[in-house]
Design a protein around this motif. Structure first.
Motif, PDB file in Angstrom:
ATOM      1  N   GLU A  92     -11.801  -4.343  -0.405  1.00  0.00           N
ATOM      2  CA  GLU A  92     -10.864  -3.293  -0.078  1.00  0.00           C
ATOM      3  C   GLU A  92     -10.742  -2.534   1.024  1.00  0.00           C
ATOM      4  O   GLU A  92     -10.184  -1.323   0.967  1.00  0.00           O
ATOM      5  N   LYS A 129       0.739  -1.330  -0.074  1.00  0.00           N
ATOM      6  CA  LYS A 129      -0.065  -0.034   0.165  1.00  0.00           C
ATOM      7  C   LYS A 129       0.694   1.271   0.123  1.00  0.00           C
ATOM      8  O   LYS A 129       1.947   1.353   0.618  1.00  0.00           O
ATOM      9  N   TRP A 139      -7.948  -0.516   2.078  1.00  0.00           N
ATOM     10  CA  TRP A 139      -7.181   0.721   1.212  1.00  0.00           C
ATOM     11  C   TRP A 139      -8.101   1.892   1.367  1.00  0.00           C
ATOM     12  O   TRP A 139      -7.508   2.868   1.056  1.00  0.00           O
ATOM     13  N   THR A 161      -5.997  -0.049  -6.030  1.00  0.00           N
ATOM     14  CA  THR A 161      -5.982  -1.191  -5.090  1.00  0.00           C
ATOM     15  C   THR A 161      -5.805  -2.564  -5.819  1.00  0.00           C
ATOM     16  O   THR A 161      -5.530  -2.616  -7.000  1.00  0.00           O
TER      17      THR A 161
END
Length: 358
Positions: free
Chosen positions: A122, A16, A125, A29
């Motif tokens: 996700e 990330k 994220w 992502t």
């Protein structure tokens, strides 16, 4: 739709990005939503797949003839929850865009359910910093690999996600400088101005590049017939505070019906402001400024939410708005709007949609 959709797991997750240096639209992502269409099956194979390159024919009609529409919305972190902001409005608008470009409409509820499941996958994220969000980009484009100008028989829909930083870097609102474009036009009534289609943005790039070279941040477009009435900024709708009244150009087919625009109008009315949607001539704005009655100007769009305008240039005139400072009305509307998005202010309209944990 309530069942979990197909999920194709990737072999290795990405590292990330640094949450302090997200920018906008630079990082993506691990996964994306994919949906296919052909004339025999209709929309089919809705699934979550690893984010990555896709293969299409060099003759794909979306490349050659411009059948492509998209949307933009955001997801926010509210404590342990992930929240979407008025996503139903975006899916209604994408169907309006699809219809105008002669593309097959989608099932809005089905696609929203797919988006929720994608965002749930996700969750990690979604950035947590002040003003940060997970930007959501649905896009639909023609994939039929044959030449000849006609509506494609095959399409692909993708939804990709991008963690994005605060538009203002977490600080105060920063006024922008706007160049009023009087040579080129972006859209006309009867055209595609109200649709969020790729060609509209392509038509805006030359003027935007020239304005940037001359030190201006954005372009304000005039109507394509008389080149007299203000329409919208390249990435935002435009608002004016005139003698305490909030005024914005009315939707007449050549202006994008912004979700933020719609929400600001509804919010302003609840806060007691008088709101007027009408044609606004650029010469009228110059005259109002000279009389001291043009009090504030701001743009409204998904990326910035609200962006104050400190200076306008039209032909040989440059006018400064509110001493190049953010006005009281602009700041109040921004604070309330962002407060609702962030969960700090009550949401009486049900604009926030919590993403379930599947």
């Amino acid at each position: 739709m309530s069942n979990k959709i197909e999920f194709v797991k990737r072999e290795q997750l990405k590292e990330k990005p640094d949450p302090k240096n997200l920018g906008f639209g630079q990082h993506f992502t691990d996964y994306m939503l994919s949906y296919d269409y052909d004339k025999d099956k209709g929309w089919h194979d809705l699934k979550i797949v690893p984010y990555g390159p896709i293969e299409i024919s060099p003759a794909a009609q979306g490349i050659h003839y411009g059948q492509s529409v998209f949307e933009g919305l955001k997801a926010y972190k509210h404590g342990d929850d992930i929240v979407l902001f008025r996503p139903d409005q975006n899916f209604k608008r994408i169907n309006n865009s699809l219809e105008r470009i002669n593309m097959p409409k989608i099932d809005e509820e089905e696609l929203l359910e797919g988006l929720k499941q994608l965002v749930d996958v996700e969750r990690d994220w979604v950035p947590e910093g002040e003003g940060q969000s997970l930007y959501i980009r649905p896009v639909v484009f023609a994939t039929e690999g044959t030449l000849g100008v006609h509506a494609s028989h095959n399409y692909k829909l993708l939804i990709i996600l991008s963690p994005s930083g605060s538009y203002y870097g977490g600080g105060s609102l920063s006024p922008t400088k706007i160049y009023v474009e009087d040579e080129y036009v972006r859209a006309v009534r009867g055209g595609t101005g109200f649709a969020k289609t790729a060609g509209n943005y392509a038509a805006s790039l030359l003027a935007q590049t020239q304005a940037n070279k001359e030190g201006w941040d954005q372009v304000l477009w005039l109507d394509g017939v008389e080149r007299k009435y203000v329409e919208e900024v390249g990435s935002m709708n435009i608002f004016f505070v005139i003698n305490g009244k909030l005024v914005t150009p009315k939707l007449d087919g050549s202006i994008l019906p912004g979700i933020t625009r719609k929400s600001i109008i509804e919010l302003a009315k609840k806060l007691g402001y008088e709101v007027e949607e009408r044609h606004v001539a650029i010469d009228e704005l110059i005259e109002l400024h000279d009389k001291g009655e043009l009090e504030e100007v701001f743009g409204a769009g998904t990326a910035a939410v609200i962006s104050p305008v400190g200076k306008l240039k039209y032909e040989d005139r440059e006018i400064t708005i509110n001493n190049f400072e953010t006005g009281e009305t602009t700041q109040k509307l921004y604070d309330h709007y962002v407060g609702i998005q962030s969960g700090k202010i009550e949401d009486p309209n049900g604009w926030r949609v919590v993403v379930p944990k599947y």
